[in-house]
Design an enzyme around this catalytic site. Structure first.
Site, PDB file in Angstrom:
ATOM      1  N   ASN A  12       6.129  10.459   8.170  1.00 29.46           N
ATOM      2  CA  ASN A  12       6.339   9.030   8.110  1.00 29.46           C
ATOM      3  C   ASN A  12       8.037   8.825   7.194  1.00 29.46           C
ATOM      4  OD1 ASN A  12       6.523   6.286   7.362  1.00 29.46           O
ATOM      5  ND2 ASN A  12       4.602   5.774   6.580  1.00 29.46           N
ATOM      6  N   ARG A  90       4.972   7.630  12.791  1.00 30.91           N
ATOM      7  CA  ARG A  90       5.182   6.489  12.836  1.00 30.91           C
ATOM      8  C   ARG A  90       6.305   5.715  12.604  1.00 30.91           C
ATOM      9  NH1 ARG A  90       5.258   2.646   7.114  1.00 30.91           N
ATOM     10  NH2 ARG A  90       4.773   1.140   8.455  1.00 30.91           N
ATOM     11  N   HIS A 179       1.300  -3.619  10.967  1.00 27.95           N
ATOM     12  CA  HIS A 179       0.872  -3.139  10.441  1.00 27.95           C
ATOM     13  C   HIS A 179      -0.740  -2.523  11.527  1.00 27.95           C
ATOM     14  CE1 HIS A 179       1.160  -5.207   6.559  1.00 27.95           C
ATOM     15  NE2 HIS A 179       1.686  -3.488   6.233  1.00 27.95           N
ATOM     16  N   HIS A 207      -5.351  -6.571   5.860  1.00 27.89           N
ATOM     17  CA  HIS A 207      -4.592  -5.696   5.283  1.00 27.89           C
ATOM     18  C   HIS A 207      -3.947  -5.712   3.690  1.00 27.89           C
ATOM     19  CE1 HIS A 207      -2.523  -1.007   5.395  1.00 27.89           C
ATOM     20  NE2 HIS A 207      -1.875  -1.766   4.555  1.00 27.89           N
ATOM     21  N   LEU A 208      -4.254  -5.296   2.993  1.00 21.19           N
ATOM     22  CA  LEU A 208      -3.387  -5.561   1.884  1.00 21.19           C
ATOM     23  C   LEU A 208      -3.060  -4.530   0.958  1.00 21.19           C
ATOM     24  CD1 LEU A 208      -6.518  -8.722   0.271  1.00 21.19           C
ATOM     25  CD2 LEU A 208      -4.358  -9.203   2.312  1.00 21.19           C
ATOM     26  N   ASN A 210       1.330  -3.094  -0.720  1.00 17.50           N
ATOM     27  CA  ASN A 210       1.586  -3.467  -1.107  1.00 17.50           C
ATOM     28  C   ASN A 210       2.688  -4.358  -0.322  1.00 17.50           C
ATOM     29  OD1 ASN A 210       3.724  -3.878  -3.292  1.00 17.50           O
ATOM     30  ND2 ASN A 210       3.906  -1.030  -3.241  1.00 17.50           N
ATOM     31  N   GLY A 211       2.895  -4.493   0.914  1.00 11.39           N
ATOM     32  CA  GLY A 211       3.009  -5.491   2.052  1.00 11.39           C
ATOM     33  C   GLY A 211       1.268  -5.389   2.803  1.00 11.39           C
ATOM     34  N   ARG A 240       7.442  -9.266  -1.657  1.00  6.00           N
ATOM     35  CA  ARG A 240       7.914 -10.008  -0.061  1.00  6.00           C
ATOM     36  C   ARG A 240       7.218 -11.712  -0.537  1.00  6.00           C
ATOM     37  NH1 ARG A 240       6.688  -5.960   4.315  1.00  6.00           N
ATOM     38  NH2 ARG A 240       6.879  -4.209   2.845  1.00  6.00           N
ATOM     39  N   ARG A 284      -2.753  -4.510 -10.094  1.00  4.63           N
ATOM     40  CA  ARG A 284      -3.756  -4.095 -11.037  1.00  4.63           C
ATOM     41  C   ARG A 284      -2.965  -4.611 -12.511  1.00  4.63           C
ATOM     42  NH1 ARG A 284      -4.375   1.864  -9.164  1.00  4.63           N
ATOM     43  NH2 ARG A 284      -2.035   1.210  -8.605  1.00  4.63           N
ATOM     44  N   GLY A 330      -4.497  -0.788  -0.463  1.00  3.17           N
ATOM     45  CA  GLY A 330      -4.960  -0.718  -1.732  1.00  3.17           C
ATOM     46  C   GLY A 330      -6.130  -1.765  -2.414  1.00  3.17           C
ATOM     47  N   GLU A 333      -8.999  -2.342  -0.201  1.00  2.00           N
ATOM     48  CA  GLU A 333     -10.571  -1.407  -0.648  1.00  2.00           C
ATOM     49  C   GLU A 333     -10.889  -1.578  -2.272  1.00  2.00           C
ATOM     50  OE1 GLU A 333      -8.436   2.741   0.968  1.00  2.00           O
ATOM     51  OE2 GLU A 333      -7.443   0.948   2.374  1.00  2.00           O
ATOM     52  N   GLU A 384      -4.211   4.871   8.444  1.00  2.00           N
ATOM     53  CA  GLU A 384      -3.137   5.728   9.188  1.00  2.00           C
ATOM     54  C   GLU A 384      -2.770   6.432   9.653  1.00  2.00           C
ATOM     55  OE1 GLU A 384      -1.043   2.317   6.627  1.00  2.00           O
ATOM     56  OE2 GLU A 384       0.045   1.912   8.147  1.00  2.00           O
TER      57      GLU A 384
END
Ligand code: AMP
Length: 402
Positions: A12, A90, A179, A207-208, A210-211, A240, A284, A330, A333, A384
């Site tokens: 990637n 990717r 994604h 799908h959560l 950083n993006g 973003r 976090r 991230g 999960e 992924e």
């Protein structure tokens, strides 16, 4: 089904980074993974992780080709190099041309290059990775896996913007979604985990990371998603903005003298959790500060969750039935807080949280976190890299098609 001992290298490639992973064909756990970063800068370095042991090597200002050389040397040192039978890459944007993964040849490379203007930051870097790998390993099949491909099944009602159609025809202005590799993996895992009928199910996957993006999946196919022509649309992300009234940007251009670069910079790098909290892009840190009463962090968390629940609700209207809302990435999960706040807002669908299961399902665990008769809430860790490895193994003929 696996040809004895075949290995798949997954790459990637970003503009100054190169992530990699090495999978035995047909297996979901990598033998090795790692990252070359700060490529082209004085601090360029490569870190490889094998069995939880990390080793880092300085690259002394060198770039992608040197990183790949070191990677190939590491593979050779472990007697893996001659077993590498396919490389999976990717690629962020495949436009409308690529509806599935493909084996690279010169014509495919030219076609991918023609899409560079749709993802000017990402695609050229991804292409650099392919060209570098092709130069070093010309005899190994190189497979490209597109973030956009899974969403090519969206109907026009979901992918068209209400703009003059000439902009779609002449400039490709439409919603593509991203994604896709993660959503595809998680959708398959959800069917398996929840014992759903592959031909008759409805999911919303969030799908959560950083993006972030959420997708409605009907019988294994994407029918709507929150990201658009670029990964800027939709949910609140780390830096973003997600959805913004385009009129606000017109206002800023007229009244604050904003130009294209200012918009690009603020919307992509200074907004989202960071913009609202004025503290951090990291969930976090936001959760920790919100718990201690930091006003900006509390607002950032509120807007993040409000927008997410609103989009999940909207996506459900593309499904005849909602079987499950699935969390991954991230944040999805690991953050029981974001999941709880979101599911509490999905009351109207009859989803009810099982608090103990929610708290327990973190750090790579998958499972159901809801109770009662309504749609399920579920956590499924994404993978992924493995999905890219699987596509590469299948297209190189190393394993049977799934
Ligand atoms: P990713 O891009 O998928 O690696 O996800 C990165 C995001 O996940 C960052 O916002 C992290 O703060 C967030 N994250 C990781 N672990 C946790 C956690 N235990 N609680 C809340 N957010 C987390």
């Amino acid at each position: 089904m696996t040809k004895n001992g075949s290995l798949i290298l997954v790459i990637n490639c970003g503009s100054s980074s190169l992530k990699f992973a090495l999978f035995p064909a047909g297996e979901q756990t990598p033998l090795m993974s790692g990252l070359a970063e700060c490529l082209g800068e004085a601090d360029a370095r490569i870190t490889a992780k094998i069995n939880d042991a990390k080793t880092t090597e300085q690259l002394n200002g060198q770039g992608h080709a040197a990183a790949l050389d070191v990677l190939l040397r590491i593979l050779a040192e472990h007697d893996w190099l001659t077993s590498v039978k396919a490389v999976g890459h990717r690629m962020v944007h495949g436009g409308e041309a690529f509806k599935a993964s493909v084996v690279v040849n010169q014509a495919i490379l030219a076609e991918i290059e023609a899409h560079n203007n749709l993802a000017p930051l990402h695609n050229p870097a991804n292409l650099l990775g392919i060209r570098t790998a092709l130069a070093k390993m010309p005899e190994i099949p190189q497979v490209v896996v597109f973030d956009t491909a899974f969403h090519q099944t969206m109907p026009p009602a979901a992918y068209l913007y209400a703009l003059p159609m000439a902009l779609y025809r002449e400039h490709g202005v439409r919603r593509y979604g991203f994604h896709g590799t993660s959503h595809r993996f998680v959708a398959e895992e959800a069917v398996r985990l929840l014992k759903l009928d592959p031909e008759d199910h409805g999911l919303v996957i969030a799908h959560l990371g950083n993006g972030g993006s959420a997708t409605a999946v009907l019988n294994g196919k994407s029918v709507d998603t929150t990201m658009g022509m670029t990964p800027l649309e939709g949910l609140v992300m780390g830096t973003r903005s997600g959805d913004v009234d385009p009129g606000a940007l017109i206002h800023l251009a007229r009244n604050a003298g904003w130009d294209i670069n200012e918009m690009d910079n603020v919307l992509n790098k200074k907004s989202g959790l960071l913009g609202i909290s004025e503290l951090s892009n990291d969930m976090r840190a936001i959760e920790g500060a919100a718990a201690e009463g930091h006003d900006g962090a509390k607002k950032a968390l509120d807007v993040f969750v409000h927008r997410l629940a609103r989009h999940i609700g909207g996506l459900a209207t593309s499904l005849p039935r909602l079987d499950a809302v699935v969390f991954t990435g991230g944040i999805g999960e690991n953050s029981s807080t974001v999941r709880k706040l979101t599911i509490d807002r999905l009351h109207v669908f009859g989803i009810a949280l099982d608090d103990a299961a929610n708290e327990a399902t973190i750090r790579g665990k998958s499972g159901v976190i809801s109770k009662g008769k309504g749609p399920l809430a579920v956590v499924i860790p994404t993978n992924e890299e493995w999905m890219i490895a699987r596509d590469a193994a299948e297209l190189a003929g190393l394993v049977a098609a799934h």
